[in-house]
Design an enzyme around this catalytic site. Structure first.
Site, PDB file in Angstrom:
ATOM      1  N   SER A  39     -10.619  34.634 -41.012  1.00  0.00           N
ATOM      2  CA  SER A  39      -9.153  34.750 -41.019  1.00  0.00           C
ATOM      3  C   SER A  39      -8.550  33.419 -40.575  1.00  0.00           C
ATOM      4  O   SER A  39      -9.261  32.468 -40.254  1.00  0.00           O
ATOM      5  CB  SER A  39      -8.708  35.874 -40.084  1.00  0.00           C
ATOM      6  OG  SER A  39      -8.960  35.517 -38.739  1.00  0.00           O
ATOM      7  N   LYS A  40      -7.220  33.384 -40.529  1.00  0.00           N
ATOM      8  CA  LYS A  40      -6.495  32.150 -40.194  1.00  0.00           C
ATOM      9  C   LYS A  40      -6.956  31.537 -38.869  1.00  0.00           C
ATOM     10  O   LYS A  40      -6.943  30.324 -38.707  1.00  0.00           O
ATOM     11  CB  LYS A  40      -4.988  32.435 -40.125  1.00  0.00           C
ATOM     12  CG  LYS A  40      -4.265  32.192 -41.444  1.00  0.00           C
ATOM     13  CD  LYS A  40      -4.204  30.692 -41.755  1.00  0.00           C
ATOM     14  CE  LYS A  40      -3.528  30.425 -43.091  1.00  0.00           C
ATOM     15  NZ  LYS A  40      -3.918  29.135 -43.660  1.00  0.00           N
TER      16      LYS A  40
END
Length: 468
Positions: free
Chosen positions: A243-244
């Site tokens: 994820s980010k």
């Protein structure tokens, strides 16, 4: 025995505004599998979500694939534009009694589930309309549901996960057409894959549960079920879904960060797939070696250090002319100043000396700074300290010794070492002022490499500037 069908794979992303690194790997696996078998690789944009499906979002996917060199066969297929065909299949199943009209309202479905929860029963919705007499149908909105098998088991024969068995009493009568007549995603995917002749569905294992529900449509239509290959998702270094918080997620971000594409492809191929102990391999080897049985069942972990190491190896072995073109494209993608014709000539001469010590294009350009900069050179703070009055005087004395020497490494080493000895010092003491004069930096490639790349005239001019 019938001839095996030619391999057809597909990549079918939803346009989210960029090509996710996980999607890029899925595309690569499909591309490698098809290209290694003389097959066909198709691209379908699953653009039924009209709010998110903008031309810009689709272009971002196409740009990411173009950068990765994943060419597709034929036109890009829009799922949205095939809605009439999806509905046609649902209506065929309805006509054949394999699907039915369900008039249950959202409130009725919610009440059914509440009662099931209270009684400890399965909340899987069982529609009272499944076997209703059409004569009893009201004049009211309805959805079209497929008649799921109620007994027995469905076996997903998966090339990666092995056989996955699901009890049919766990399957609901899936909606095919919504009340407004629009087809659902699960129907669209199956119809598209069948019509496109897809033989192998290679996709993330977050779709594994969908396979059993999609097989109901294949079976009801009497269509061949493709080979399933559900690949584990990519995790971050901490073992959680990428994820980010783990850093860059889009293929385009890695392009702008300056990772060479051959290294990126090598790393993505190796992320969840292996061929013996091979870590570094060419595109041709990847196409020849790639097979579904080399894909592991466990999630792969994204490791930036491994990516950088592979990129470094690919850069070191790259053809100089091709590498230069990729650097020019990188500068454009990253909004950096364009490389001029004279800089390109200098870079071409410098590449053999700098490409083996860099892992990304920004690193390589930094090491090639000496040939990309122009006189008069302004030294940075560290380099300026090496150009004190004594060092400037020494550089002034050195210049005449370089005016007539043969301009090759051996001759230059002899002249500089003899000069250092005459100054009662070691060559190492000369190196600092020379780096500062030639590059304006304290950390540079070898002094001899720089002199050979710059040539006699430019080297002498830079030394004279510094001495003055």
């Amino acid at each position: 025995m019938s001839e095996p069908r030619p391999v057809v794979t597909r990549f079918a992303p939803s346009p989210t505004g960029f090509l996710h690194i996980g999607g890029a790997r899925t595309a690569l696996f499909n591309w490698l599998y098809a290209r290694g078998r003389g097959g066909t690789f198709l691209l379908r944009i699953e653009d039924t979500d009209r709010a998110r499906s903008t031309p810009e979002a689709t272009q971002a996917i196409l740009d990411g694939m173009a950068w990765l060199g994943l060419d597709h066969d034929g036109d890009v297929i829009s799922q949205f534009e095939r809605a009439d065909r999806h509905a046609e299949v649902a209506n065929q199943l309805l006509a054949e009694g394999k699907a039915y009209k369900c008039f249950a309202t959202q409130d009725e479905i919610a009440a059914f589930r509440d009662a099931a929860r209270a009684e400890g029963r399965s909340t899987l919705y069982r529609s009272p309309w499944r076997d209703a007499d059409p004569a009893s149908h009201p004049d009211a909105p309805f959805v079209v549901r497929i008649k799921a098998p109620r007994e027995g088991e469905t076996v997903i024969r998966d090339a990666v996960q092995g056989d996955v068995t699901i009890r049919n009493d766990q399957l609901d009568d899936m909606v095919l057409l919504r009340a407004d007549g629009t087809p659902v995603y699960m129907l669209a995917v199956v119809v598209d894959d069948h019509d496109m002749g897809v033989t192998h569905v290679i996709r993330g294992d977050d779709h594994l549960n969908n396979a059993a529900r999609q097989m109901m449509i294949y079976d009801a239509m009497g269509w061949d079920v493709p080979v399933w290959a559900h690949i584990p998702l990519i995790h971050g270094p901490d073992g959680k879904k990428l994820s980010k918080r783990h850093g860059a997620l889009g293929a385009q971000e890695y392009r702008v960060m300056g990772y060479p594409v051959a290294g990126m492809r090598n790393y993505l191929a190796r992320l969840g797939w292996s061929h013996g102990d091979d870590e570094f391999f060419t595109d041709a080897q990847a196409r020849a070696w790639f097979d579904l049985d080399g894909i592991g069942k466990s999630p792969a972990r994204f490791d930036v250090k491994k990516l950088e190491n592979l990129c470094g190896l690919h850069m070191a072995q790259a053809d100089d002319a091709a590498l230069q073109q990729e650097i020019i494209a990188f500068c454009a993608a990253a909004d950096l100043p364009a490389i001029t014709i004279s800089q390109a000539e200098g870079l071409n001469a410098a590449l053999p000396f700098v490409k083996e010590r860099a892992k990304t294009f920004p690193e390589l350009l930094d090491k090639a700074h000496f040939v990309l900069t122009e006189r008069p050179i302004t030294p940075d703070d560290k380099a300026a300290k090496a150009l004190d009055p004594v060092s400037r005087g020494i550089l002034g004395q050195l210049t005449p010794h370089l005016q007539t020497v043969t301009w090759d490494r051996d001759a230059l080493e002899v002249v500089l070492n003899d000069f250092a000895a005459a100054q009662d010092t070691k060559f190492g003491k000369l190196a600092g002022p020379l780096r500062a004069a030639l590059a304006g930096r304290a950390v540079t490639p070898s002094v001899f490499d720089m002199m050979l790349v710059l040539g006699r005239e430019e080297t002498l001019a830079r030394l004279e500037d510094a001495a003055a």
